[in-house]
Design an enzyme around this catalytic site. Structure first.
Site, PDB file in Angstrom:
ATOM      1  N   GLU A 198      -0.015  -0.879   5.843  1.00  0.00           N
ATOM      2  CA  GLU A 198       1.031  -0.373   6.737  1.00  0.00           C
ATOM      3  C   GLU A 198       0.899   1.124   6.942  1.00  0.00           C
ATOM      4  O   GLU A 198       1.070   1.629   8.042  1.00  0.00           O
ATOM      5  CB  GLU A 198       2.413  -0.688   6.144  1.00  0.00           C
ATOM      6  CG  GLU A 198       3.582  -0.463   7.111  1.00  0.00           C
ATOM      7  CD  GLU A 198       4.081   0.970   7.181  1.00  0.00           C
ATOM      8  OE1 GLU A 198       4.768   1.320   8.151  1.00  0.00           O
ATOM      9  OE2 GLU A 198       3.785   1.766   6.278  1.00  0.00           O
ATOM     10  N   ASP A 213       0.857  -1.184   0.000  1.00  0.00           N
ATOM     11  CA  ASP A 213       0.000   0.000   0.000  1.00  0.00           C
ATOM     12  C   ASP A 213       0.892   1.232   0.000  1.00  0.00           C
ATOM     13  O   ASP A 213       2.059   1.167   0.395  1.00  0.00           O
ATOM     14  CB  ASP A 213      -0.945   0.013   1.218  1.00  0.00           C
ATOM     15  CG  ASP A 213      -0.202   0.042   2.540  1.00  0.00           C
ATOM     16  OD1 ASP A 213       0.753  -0.737   2.699  1.00  0.00           O
ATOM     17  OD2 ASP A 213      -0.558   0.855   3.422  1.00  0.00           O
TER      18      ASP A 213
HETATM   19 ZN   LIG Z   1       6.749   2.048   4.249  1.00  0.00          ZN
END
Ligand SMILES: [Zn+2]
Length: 466
Positions: free
Chosen positions: A167, A102
């Site tokens: 994340e 992501d």
């Molecule tokens: Zn990162």
């Protein structure tokens, strides 16, 4: 002459190999950058079809990995690959390589030289959001595995590749992956996630690049400060209303930074830099017994990144008063985003803030809090392996442990592994580092190749040669 020319040729070979590896895999990274896998805390903002597209491109790009490794989904869009080891050297559990696919949003595409999701390859670089953070590393890991599989290699111990999809929003996929391994009784021998890099121009008085390996992370804590009042019409105010008391609390926090201390890993980092440092850095870094206190004071006073190395930091990020311009706030709030230093705690920090604010009418509420990550050792076989692999691929760099100021998914693995490290094997200049989460993120093709080489060597183990 012979003696001098031999190491040069070796250097040229390693460089040439990195460039050819990077060139061969550049189109793969380019394609993966093209998927707009922007994560968001608001589920409606997440374009799942982009995440699905990214995942379905992988078997085509890395066919051997998908033929030989097992793959399971974690929380729908997290990926956990298992590369079964031959078991010949299965001591102390598997190796886990982590990355995330992501990315953070793009503020203004117009300010990019190459469109942020084009993955354009130009000027010896691969351009686009995620090139450095963290699709570059994810692609390098998969490419290393693909190359090793093509050469008929099998790891001696199990290898897991754990790739996260959230994340950047501190999501729960990594936690779920760690829980899954734990439920199967698996305790990794080594976990390596993003974090430090082979950083150029990173430290004053040090000309060599420094391979900074994260051994811990500061804790992240949000505290809401709030005050209350009777409210009323703005034409008839009273002194010391909710907003005034909140403002006083904020200025007290601003005026009294938390105590400055150099934590042990930072002391070790500075000590390791000493032999490569110029005067007066060499003198100061090499004699921390004498200079520890004055150096701490200097860094703390500098503020910014050097200051953040020395203490728990507090940033007031959000403020709220009444909802109308002519209404006195009956409640005023401020959010303090706090990064808790290694060696301190969430509860201890809240207590200190209460003392600094010294006003019982200001309430403090922990919105969300994570303790600092445990510190991974630097005198174990795992760190030695990282250090050796760094020395093989980046012979000009100095390796040093450090404490990360930001957070990574790897903190979720500290419960099942004592040897958790944070390092991306890419050379990053100051300009590269500044492009992360900003405009014109890009990765040099040869640098990308060095990263592939690093992961391949790490997987093969020490002394494996090219
Ligand atoms: Zn990162």
């Amino acid at each position: 002459m012979q003696i001098k020319s031999t190491p040069l040729r070796v250097q040229e070979t390693a460089g040439g190999q990195a460039l050819s590896l990077g060139t061969a895999a550049a189109s793969k990274l380019s394609r993966l950058i093209g998927y707009q896998t922007v994560s968001s805390r608001d589920p409606h903002q997440v374009r799942l079809e982009e995440f699905d597209g990214f995942i379905s491109a992988l078997p085509e790009l890395f066919p051997l990995v998908h033929e030989k490794l097992s793959l399971e989904r974690v929380n729908a869009h997290g990926l956990l690959y298992r590369w079964q080891g031959s078991g010949t050297d299965d001591v102390g559990g598997p190796l886990v390589l982590m990355a995330h696919y992501d990315v953070v949003p793009v503020q203004d595409p117009a300010s990019w030289t190459h469109p942020p999701f084009s993955g354009e390859i130009a000027d010896g670089r691969i351009w686009g959001r995620g090139a450095l953070d963290d699709k570059g590393s994810l692609t390098a890991i998969l490419e290393a595995a693909e190359q090793l599989l093509a050469a008929g290699f099998a790891p001696s111990r199990d290898v897991y590749l754990s790739f996260g999809n959230n994340e950047e929003t501190a999501g729960d996929t990594a936690e779920a992956a760690a829980a899954l391994l734990e439920s199967r009784g698996i305790r990794p021998w080594l976990v390596l996630d993003e974090g430090g890099a082979v950083a150029g121009q990173a430290f004053p008085f040090v000309d060599r690049p420094v391979a900074v390996v994260g051994v811990s992370e500061k804790g992240i804590l949000d505290v809401e400060l709030s005050t209350e009042d009777a409210g009323g019409h703005a034409s008839t105010p009273h002194r010391r209303g909710a907003t005034a008391r909140l403002a006083r609390a904020i200025t007290r926090v601003d005026a009294r930074p938390l105590p400055a201390v150099l934590p042990e890993p930072t002391v070790e980092m500075i000590g390791r830099l000493a032999p490569s440092a110029r005067f007066p850095g060499r003198l100061v870094f090499g004699n921390l017994r004498i200079f520890r206190r004055p150096l701490t004071r200097v860094l703390a006073r500098m503020g910014g990144e050097p200051g953040a190395l020395t203490r728990t930091t507090v940033a007031i990020t959000q403020l709220q008063g009444s909802s109308a311009s002519n209404v006195i706030a009956s409640r005023a709030t401020a959010n303090a985003n706090i990064r808790v230093a290694v060696g301190e705690s969430v509860a201890g920090t809240v207590q200190r803030l209460r003392r600094i604010i010294a006003d019982p009418s200001v309430s403090l509420r922990v919105v969300e809090g994570n303790e600092p990550a445990p510190v991974s050792a630097t005198d174990n076989a795992q760190f030695a392996l990282l250090e050796q692999t760094i020395a093989d691929v980046f012979p000009d760099a100095v390796t040093a442990p450090y404490i990360m100021l930001g957070g990574t998914d790897s903190r979720r693995f500290t419960g099942i592994c004592d040897a958790v490290y944070r390092f991306v094997p890419f050379r990053m200049s100051r300009q590269d580092r500044a492009s992360i989460h900003a405009d014109n993120e890009s990765l040099n093709i040869e640098t990308f190749g060095e990263g592939i080489l690093f992961y391949a060597r790490l997987l093969r183990g020490p002394g494996a040669g090219q």
